[in-house]
Structures are given as structure tokens and as C-alpha cells.
Design a protein around this motif. Structure first.
Motif, short mmCIF file in Angstrom:
data_model
loop_
_atom_site.label_atom_id
_atom_site.label_comp_id
_atom_site.label_asym_id
_atom_site.label_seq_id
_atom_site.Cartn_x
_atom_site.Cartn_y
_atom_site.Cartn_z
N PHE A 30 0.51 -0.95 -0.03
CA PHE A 30 -0.09 -0.17 0.13
C PHE A 30 0.98 1.34 0.50
O PHE A 30 0.41 2.45 -0.69
CB PHE A 30 -0.60 0.06 0.86
CG PHE A 30 -1.83 1.11 1.65
CD1 PHE A 30 -2.87 1.33 0.69
CD2 PHE A 30 -1.61 2.37 2.00
CE1 PHE A 30 -3.84 2.18 0.02
CE2 PHE A 30 -2.44 3.77 2.16
CZ PHE A 30 -3.02 3.67 1.41
N ALA A 31 2.10 1.56 0.24
CA ALA A 31 2.69 2.72 0.64
C ALA A 31 3.46 3.08 -0.74
O ALA A 31 3.08 3.57 -1.16
CB ALA A 31 3.88 2.26 1.61
N TRP A 36 3.01 5.76 -5.87
CA TRP A 36 2.99 5.67 -7.94
C TRP A 36 1.75 6.11 -7.66
O TRP A 36 1.18 6.45 -8.81
CB TRP A 36 3.26 4.40 -8.00
CG TRP A 36 4.73 3.95 -8.08
CD1 TRP A 36 5.22 3.05 -6.71
CD2 TRP A 36 5.67 4.84 -8.70
NE1 TRP A 36 6.05 3.05 -7.42
CE2 TRP A 36 7.06 3.81 -7.96
CE3 TRP A 36 6.20 5.89 -9.64
CZ2 TRP A 36 7.89 3.90 -8.42
CZ3 TRP A 36 6.96 5.51 -10.25
CH2 TRP A 36 7.51 5.01 -9.47
N LYS A 37 0.40 6.91 -7.45
CA LYS A 37 -0.30 7.33 -7.80
C LYS A 37 -0.66 8.32 -7.91
O LYS A 37 0.64 9.50 -8.18
CB LYS A 37 -1.77 7.79 -6.41
CG LYS A 37 -2.19 6.17 -6.08
CD LYS A 37 -3.13 6.58 -4.63
CE LYS A 37 -3.53 7.96 -4.60
NZ LYS A 37 -4.82 7.55 -3.49
N ASP A 39 -2.02 11.65 -8.40
CA ASP A 39 -2.63 12.74 -7.64
C ASP A 39 -1.32 12.93 -6.59
O ASP A 39 -1.77 14.66 -6.02
CB ASP A 39 -3.62 12.02 -6.87
CG ASP A 39 -3.88 11.95 -5.36
OD1 ASP A 39 -3.40 10.36 -6.08
OD2 ASP A 39 -5.31 11.21 -5.34
N VAL A 40 -0.52 12.83 -6.18
CA VAL A 40 0.17 12.34 -5.61
C VAL A 40 2.00 12.66 -5.94
O VAL A 40 2.44 12.27 -7.02
CB VAL A 40 0.85 11.48 -4.90
CG1 VAL A 40 1.85 11.70 -3.54
CG2 VAL A 40 -0.66 10.97 -4.12
N ILE A 41 2.42 14.18 -5.47
CA ILE A 41 3.56 14.91 -6.41
C ILE A 41 4.36 14.62 -5.22
O ILE A 41 4.43 15.31 -4.16
CB ILE A 41 2.88 16.27 -6.47
CG1 ILE A 41 1.56 16.50 -7.32
CG2 ILE A 41 3.96 16.92 -7.18
CD1 ILE A 41 0.87 17.77 -8.33
N LEU A 42 5.69 14.47 -5.59
CA LEU A 42 6.75 14.23 -5.02
C LEU A 42 7.87 15.38 -5.17
O LEU A 42 8.55 15.26 -4.60
CB LEU A 42 7.37 12.61 -4.43
CG LEU A 42 6.03 12.27 -3.67
CD1 LEU A 42 6.52 10.60 -3.57
CD2 LEU A 42 5.95 12.58 -2.40
N ASP A 43 7.46 15.39 -6.87
CA ASP A 43 8.78 16.20 -7.30
C ASP A 43 8.93 17.48 -8.12
O ASP A 43 7.51 17.46 -8.02
CB ASP A 43 8.94 15.31 -9.11
CG ASP A 43 10.66 15.18 -9.46
OD1 ASP A 43 11.14 16.15 -8.65
OD2 ASP A 43 10.22 15.41 -9.96
N ARG A 44 9.18 18.10 -6.54
CA ARG A 44 9.39 19.47 -7.39
C ARG A 44 9.51 20.38 -7.84
O ARG A 44 9.02 21.47 -8.47
CB ARG A 44 8.54 20.66 -6.21
CG ARG A 44 8.57 20.39 -5.59
CD ARG A 44 8.07 20.97 -3.84
NE ARG A 44 7.21 20.84 -2.66
CZ ARG A 44 7.07 21.31 -1.43
NH1 ARG A 44 7.64 22.44 -1.49
NH2 ARG A 44 5.84 20.99 -0.73
N LYS A 45 10.87 19.86 -8.67
CA LYS A 45 11.61 20.32 -9.74
C LYS A 45 11.26 20.13 -11.29
O LYS A 45 11.83 20.98 -11.24
CB LYS A 45 13.23 19.70 -9.17
CG LYS A 45 14.19 19.47 -8.41
CD LYS A 45 14.88 19.26 -8.31
CE LYS A 45 16.10 19.61 -6.85
NZ LYS A 45 17.05 19.11 -6.53
N ARG A 46 11.11 18.73 -11.78
CA ARG A 46 10.25 18.71 -13.10
C ARG A 46 8.59 19.25 -13.15
O ARG A 46 8.74 19.77 -14.44
CB ARG A 46 9.97 17.91 -13.16
CG ARG A 46 11.47 16.33 -13.61
CD ARG A 46 11.22 14.94 -14.19
NE ARG A 46 11.01 14.70 -12.96
CZ ARG A 46 10.48 13.56 -12.69
NH1 ARG A 46 10.56 12.37 -14.20
NH2 ARG A 46 10.55 12.86 -11.91
N ASN A 47 8.12 19.80 -11.97
CA ASN A 47 6.71 20.24 -12.07
C ASN A 47 6.57 21.25 -10.72
O ASN A 47 5.77 20.86 -10.10
CB ASN A 47 5.50 19.06 -12.37
CG ASN A 47 3.66 19.18 -12.66
OD1 ASN A 47 3.96 20.38 -13.09
ND2 ASN A 47 3.68 18.86 -12.56
#
Length: 83
Positions: A30-31, A36-37, A39-47
Motif C-alpha cells: 500500500f505504501a 505511485w498514484k 494525484d500525489v506529487i513528490l517531485d517539485r523540480k520537474r513540475n
């Protein structure tokens, strides 16, 4: 004494180990799924501004805090007509 020898010696531990392994596997899967969903954004550099790439045809989850609910007149008319 290895782990498997301990399990063979004390067979009552087998269900405990099995259920614990299944629970740990489910929690970790589940983690990974949550990371990988889309709607979860972990990368602020590319987007850095993700709201600019939102597709208007896909419904989005929105949050509204302290919303004041008002009755919809059309819905009230339909409810009165069906009674």
C-alpha cells in the motif's frame, strides 16, 4: 538455531509468523501504491506548478472547509413532484 528450525520446533508460531508477514506485505504494498498514484506529487523540480497540467475532463477531488449548504431549487421541485 536458525529461524526455520525454531519454527519446526515450535509449530504454534507458524500462524503468528504467517499473519505478521501478510500484514507487513500488505502495508508495504500500500505504501508503494500510494507513492505511485497520480494525484500525489513528490517531485517539485520537474513540475513546480502542477495545477497547470490538470485535465478538465477528469473529475478532481476538492476540499471545502466550512461550506454552507443551501437547498437547490430544482432538486426541491423534483422532490415535491415525486411525493
Amino acid at each position: 538455531m536458525t529461524f526455520f528450525q525454531l519454527l519446526m520446533k515450535r509449530k504454534e508460531l507458524i500462524p503468528l509468523v504467517l499473519f505478521t508477514s501478510v500484514a507487513a506485505g500488505g502495508a508495504s504494498s500500500f505504501a508503494v501504491y500510494s507513492f505511485w498514484k497520480t494525484d500525489v506529487i513528490l517531485d517539485r523540480k520537474r513540475n513546480p506548478e502542477p495545477w497547470e497540467t490538470v485535465d478538465p475532463t477528469i473529475p478532481q477531488k476538492l476540499i471545502t472547509i466550512n461550506q454552507q449548504w443551501k437547498p437547490i431549487e430544482e432538486l426541491q421541485k423534483v422532490q415535491r413532484a415525486t411525493k
